[in-house]
Write a protein that holds these residues in place. Structure first.
Motif, PDB file in Angstrom:
ATOM      1  N   MET A   1     -25.476  -3.091  14.104  1.00  0.00           N
ATOM      2  CA  MET A   1     -25.059  -2.057  13.149  1.00  0.00           C
ATOM      3  C   MET A   1     -26.036  -1.992  11.984  1.00  0.00           C
ATOM      4  O   MET A   1     -26.674  -2.983  11.630  1.00  0.00           O
ATOM      5  N   LEU A   3     -26.482  -0.601   7.839  1.00  0.00           N
ATOM      6  CA  LEU A   3     -25.750  -0.232   6.635  1.00  0.00           C
ATOM      7  C   LEU A   3     -26.441   0.959   5.988  1.00  0.00           C
ATOM      8  O   LEU A   3     -27.665   0.972   5.822  1.00  0.00           O
ATOM      9  N   ILE A 273     -14.823  -4.130  11.133  1.00  0.00           N
ATOM     10  CA  ILE A 273     -16.175  -4.205  11.693  1.00  0.00           C
ATOM     11  C   ILE A 273     -16.142  -4.826  13.087  1.00  0.00           C
ATOM     12  O   ILE A 273     -16.834  -4.377  14.010  1.00  0.00           O
ATOM     13  N   VAL A 285     -22.748   2.116   9.411  1.00  0.00           N
ATOM     14  CA  VAL A 285     -21.614   2.047   8.499  1.00  0.00           C
ATOM     15  C   VAL A 285     -22.106   2.644   7.189  1.00  0.00           C
ATOM     16  O   VAL A 285     -22.941   2.061   6.496  1.00  0.00           O
ATOM     17  N   LEU A 307     -20.063  -5.476   1.981  1.00  0.00           N
ATOM     18  CA  LEU A 307     -20.290  -5.178   3.392  1.00  0.00           C
ATOM     19  C   LEU A 307     -21.366  -6.062   4.013  1.00  0.00           C
ATOM     20  O   LEU A 307     -21.314  -6.362   5.209  1.00  0.00           O
ATOM     21  N   GLN A 308     -22.336  -6.483   3.204  1.00  0.00           N
ATOM     22  CA  GLN A 308     -23.378  -7.365   3.731  1.00  0.00           C
ATOM     23  C   GLN A 308     -22.767  -8.653   4.290  1.00  0.00           C
ATOM     24  O   GLN A 308     -23.322  -9.268   5.220  1.00  0.00           O
ATOM     25  N   LEU A 311     -20.892  -7.264   7.903  1.00  0.00           N
ATOM     26  CA  LEU A 311     -21.560  -6.415   8.881  1.00  0.00           C
ATOM     27  C   LEU A 311     -22.141  -7.264  10.009  1.00  0.00           C
ATOM     28  O   LEU A 311     -22.747  -8.309   9.767  1.00  0.00           O
ATOM     29  N   ARG A 313     -24.915  -7.438  12.656  1.00  0.00           N
ATOM     30  CA  ARG A 313     -26.192  -6.755  12.832  1.00  0.00           C
ATOM     31  C   ARG A 313     -26.868  -7.046  14.163  1.00  0.00           C
ATOM     32  O   ARG A 313     -27.496  -6.179  14.762  1.00  0.00           O
TER      33      ARG A 313
END
Length: 322
Positions: A1, A3, A273, A285, A307-308, A311, A313
């Motif tokens: 994903m 950001l 998520i 996102v 969000l970091q 998330l 990734r």
């Protein structure tokens, strides 16, 4: 994903300033408004479609910062009973689809719109109760005569352009829940899907995780907005979830939008998520900031920081323990 952010909150900045700011925050994507309710401060379809040099410069400006355009967004009401309004929003949508094709952007976000209750109506009519039966008759007329025919045409147009339509499930419009989303998708085709925003699920009493499962199992999530909501446990008993007070009356409202993490904790966002990953959504996102208690910079920055943490990734890889 990846950001990203819906850049309309930086309308006071130039495109170049906005792109630099977003890249400095460590984001990988930008969602850009092209008209309708969000405006077109950073992207005027008429200008870019008329000049291939400006189109290339626009695309280069984004890509040179290591960013992608996750979606072009022109939220409006192309079904508005006042023809001047619906014609304008419809024209912007069609131009945005063409521009997305030219820019190689895969998603155009908007609203489904909401018609009136008859051909000569002046204002939209959003039925929210099955009885008295008048509301059922209005709803049937809207879907059969307006919603399905219009979006079936747009679905064909977008399919031919290689673009998906992400409809934001939003109160006041015909498509506002997972069920109404899937109803339209079944009638109009797979080009129609959701720009899923959990903030609008929470105030309607819908669990966003379950919304992700319902829509994701059908392959119907085309884009995702990250915005939070808090429901006031006292005010909601006075006004209900269909609170008609201004968003500015935050002390008295039943619910209000918040930046990510200030309506629900990180465990809830981690569940959302994870649900997205579970149903195969591996796109962007996109942060949307509409928090009346925080400045643009602070609300956006806190959303990025929160969000970091949650998330996901990296590619899944092999389950070595199986």
């Amino acid at each position: 994903m990846k950001l990203g952010v819906f850049s309309v909150l930086f309308a006071q900045k130039s495109l170049e300033e906005t792109l630099d700011y977003i890249a400095e925050k460590g984001l990988q994507a930008i969602e850009i408004g092209t008209g309708g309710y969000p405006g077109n401060a950073h992207c005027d379809p008429d200008t870019l479609l008329a000049d291939s040099g400006k189109l290339k410069a626009f695309k280069d400006a984004v890509e040179s910062r290591g960013l992608i355009i996750s979606a072009l967004s022109c939220h409006g009401n192309p079904l508005h009973p006042q023809k001047a309004i619906s014609a304008d929003h419809d024209a912007v949508l069609r131009k945005t689809i063409e521009l997305a094709n030219r820019l190689e952007v895969g998603v155009v976000n908007t609203f489904s719109g909401c018609p009136g209750d008859h051909e000569d109506a002046k204002y939209p009519n959003w039925p929210v109760a099955p009885w008295p039966n008048d509301y059922q008759e209005i709803l049937t007329w809207q879907w059969e005569q307006k919603v399905i025919p219009y979006w079936s045409e747009i679905a064909k147009l977008s399919t031919d352009a290689g673009v998906k339509i992400g409809l934001e499930l939003h109160g006041g419009f015909s498509v506002h829940s997972p069920a109404t989303m899937l109803r339209l998708r079944e009638a109009a085709g797979d080009a129609i899907g959701a720009n899923l925003d959990p903030s609008h699920m929470w105030w309607q009493g819908i669990d966003p995780v379950q919304a992700v499962h319902i829509l994701g199992r059908a392959g119907a999530i085309h884009h995702f907005h990250a915005k939070d909501t808090t429901v006031d446990p006292v005010n909601v008993n006075r006004h209900g979830v269909t609170d008609m007070q201004s968003y500015a009356l935050m002390l008295d409202r039943a619910w209000q939008f918040r930046t990510v993490g200030f309506g629900h904790d990180m465990k809830v966002w981690a569940d959302i998520i994870s649900a997205l990953r579970l149903v195969g959504y591996d796109y962007v996102v996109s942060i949307e900031h509409e928090d009346g208690l925080m400045s643009v910079d602070e609300g956006f920055t806190k959303a990025v920081q929160n969000l970091q943490q949650v998330l996901i990734r990296e590619p899944l890889g092999e389950m070595w323990w199986v």
